[in-house]
Enzyme design. Structure first.
Site, PDB file in Angstrom:
ATOM      1  N   ASP A 155      31.168  35.877  36.158  1.00  0.00           N
ATOM      2  CA  ASP A 155      30.817  36.394  34.832  1.00  0.00           C
ATOM      3  C   ASP A 155      32.058  37.006  34.190  1.00  0.00           C
ATOM      4  O   ASP A 155      33.035  37.339  34.878  1.00  0.00           O
ATOM      5  CB  ASP A 155      29.697  37.424  34.924  1.00  0.00           C
TER       6      ASP A 155
ATOM      7  N   GLU B 273      29.251  41.252  37.843  1.00  0.00           N
ATOM      8  CA  GLU B 273      30.266  42.266  38.132  1.00  0.00           C
ATOM      9  C   GLU B 273      30.587  43.100  36.909  1.00  0.00           C
ATOM     10  O   GLU B 273      30.819  44.312  37.009  1.00  0.00           O
ATOM     11  CB  GLU B 273      31.545  41.591  38.652  1.00  0.00           C
ATOM     12  N   GLU B 274      30.605  42.468  35.744  1.00  0.00           N
ATOM     13  CA  GLU B 274      30.978  43.182  34.532  1.00  0.00           C
ATOM     14  C   GLU B 274      29.879  44.113  34.030  1.00  0.00           C
ATOM     15  O   GLU B 274      30.054  44.825  33.040  1.00  0.00           O
ATOM     16  CB  GLU B 274      31.355  42.189  33.420  1.00  0.00           C
TER      17      GLU B 274
END
Length: 430
Positions: free
Chosen positions: A55, A120-121
């Site tokens: 991502d 993750e973001e």
């Protein structure tokens, strides 16, 4: 992206599973699946876990990009596009490692265990629970972990990273009227949410970067003479900072002070105000509801819950002193702990040798100002060392416009990742 990674790795002979994680909390949106994979099952070889994320941060041409952000462009030796350095490029690097060994007819030196996520973001939703559930199943037998999701300190010298800051992200929502109002009719007659939220935000941090929330700095581990001496050996100059930021807006005049601010001290940053008018032109509106967003990068020994208490108590105090008739809510959106490892572990020794073999220099040992939430979870749950082995440079512009990865860093990065696996296969574990 998850299906693309699966198809690429499956074609290379890896065993791949897309692990579904269910719905995002508070919505009907499916979380993107975790890509779990294995390449090799030789019991005589070590098992090296590699992590990355597919991502990326949002990106639009109108943000100021020179090219379409989701179309990779090669210009002047640079790969430009969203995710080129954070973190699609490095994920592709691991895939290229396998391809290179196959094309060269060289036996792969380890059993490669892969974990690539898609959140993750946004705090790695669902990943911590998966690691805990699979630590004695899918992740059983892992000997060490390597994460390729950070950057060189500057632009010319490779590094290995043994520590990162944590991140706690908050929102302050102020609501008042039932709908947006005309400023010519109601301005001066009602308490405006945007004025309130900007007042609170101004009380969180000074223009010089000093955190104004009481109790935060009290939790920071004091600087020792031994630690301070480590900064003297780091190959970094103020010119590196000027190049990476495209400006001379530095808060400190020396390299040591700048690095300490980035690595070992907490920082508070303001990120934006949701609900306020931000389009081109002029709109004379009083927003009915706005949310100010800010985050605090955390360091040893700040704990998330103690930090939440400090922030909530202080924001409520500022709000009470303001005396507004509007309504205010302070909320934690997501958080992740800081991480500090041992740079003398055999896992790091393998990476040092790999870096020397490819770049012909010894890497600097650094900490990082950014956050990778899963790092601490891997180390705590699997009880194995975690190494951060970056591919990109300090001026790559991750999260910004015109994000890039230098082609030489990508090519030599794949070589370094490959060499690391060979050294990790034989490095003494003592």
């Amino acid at each position: 992206m998850a299906h693309f990674i699966k198809s690429e790795l499956t074609a290379l002979g890896a065993e791949i599973e897309l692990r579904e994680l269910g719905k995002q909390e508070g919505s009907d949106v499916d979380l993107p699946p975790i890509v779990l994979g294995r390449y090799g099952n030789d019991p005589s070889k070590r098992n090296i876990l590699v992590y990355g994320h597919y991502d990326v941060q949002p990106a639009l041409v109108e943000d100021g990009w020179d090219t379409e952000p989701f179309k990779l462009v090669e210009t002047d030796g640079k790969l430009i596009g969203r995710g080129s350095t954070d973190d699609k490029g490095p994920v592709m690097g691991w895939i290229n490692c396998i391809q290179a060994h196959q094309k060269a007819g060289i036996e792969f030196p380890v059993n490669l265990v892969m974990c690539f996520e898609g959140m993750e973001e946004y705090g790695s939703d669902g990943l911590d629970d998966l690691i805990r559930a699979e630590k004695d199943k899918f992740f059983k037998g892992v000997d060490a972990t390597c994460i390729c999701d950070n950057y060189w300190l500057g632009t010319s010298h490779p590094v290995l990273t043994y520590g990162i800051r944590g991140c706690s992200y908050y929102s302050i929502t102020v609501s008042g009227p039932s709908a947006d109002l005309h400023s010519g009719i109601f301005g001066g007659m009602v308490s405006e949410p945007l004025i309130d939220v900007t007042h609170i935000l101004s009380k969180l941090v000074s223009p010089q970067g000093k955190i104004l929330v009481p109790g935060v700095m009290d939790m920071v581990v004091p600087l020792t003479p031994e630690e301070e001496k480590l900064y003297d050996e780091i190959k970094y100059s103020m010119e590196d900072l000027y190049s990476a930021t495209g400006s001379k807006t530095n808060l400190f005049d020396t390299e040591k002070e700048s690095l300490m601010a980035r690595w070992r001290y907490p920082t508070l940053s303001l990120h934006g105000i949701e609900g306020a008018f931000s389009a081109p032109g002029a709109k004379t509106v009083i927003p009915a509801k706005v949310s100010g967003k800010f985050s605090i990068r955390t360091v040893p020994n700040i704990t998330p819950r103690e930090l939440d208490e400090c922030v909530t108590k202080y924001v409520n105090k500022v709000w009470e002193e303001l005396g507004s008739k509007n309504r205010m809510e302070i909320k934690l959106l997501h958080d992740g702990m800081w991480w500090l490892s041992s740079p003398n572990h055999w896992n790091f020794e393998a990476a040092k040798k790999a870096t020397k073999a490819v770049w012909n220099v010894d890497p600097d040992m650094t900490r990082e100002g950014g956050s990778i939430p899963v790092t601490l979870t891997f180390e705590e749950e699997l009880k194995k060392n975690v190494l951060l082995l970056p591919m990109g440079r300090g001026d790559d512009g991750a999260h910004s416009i015109n994000e890039k990865l230098d082609l030489i860093n990508y090519i030599n990065g794949v070589k370094t990742l490959s060499a690391y696996l060979h050294y990790a296969a034989v490095q003494p574990m003592a």
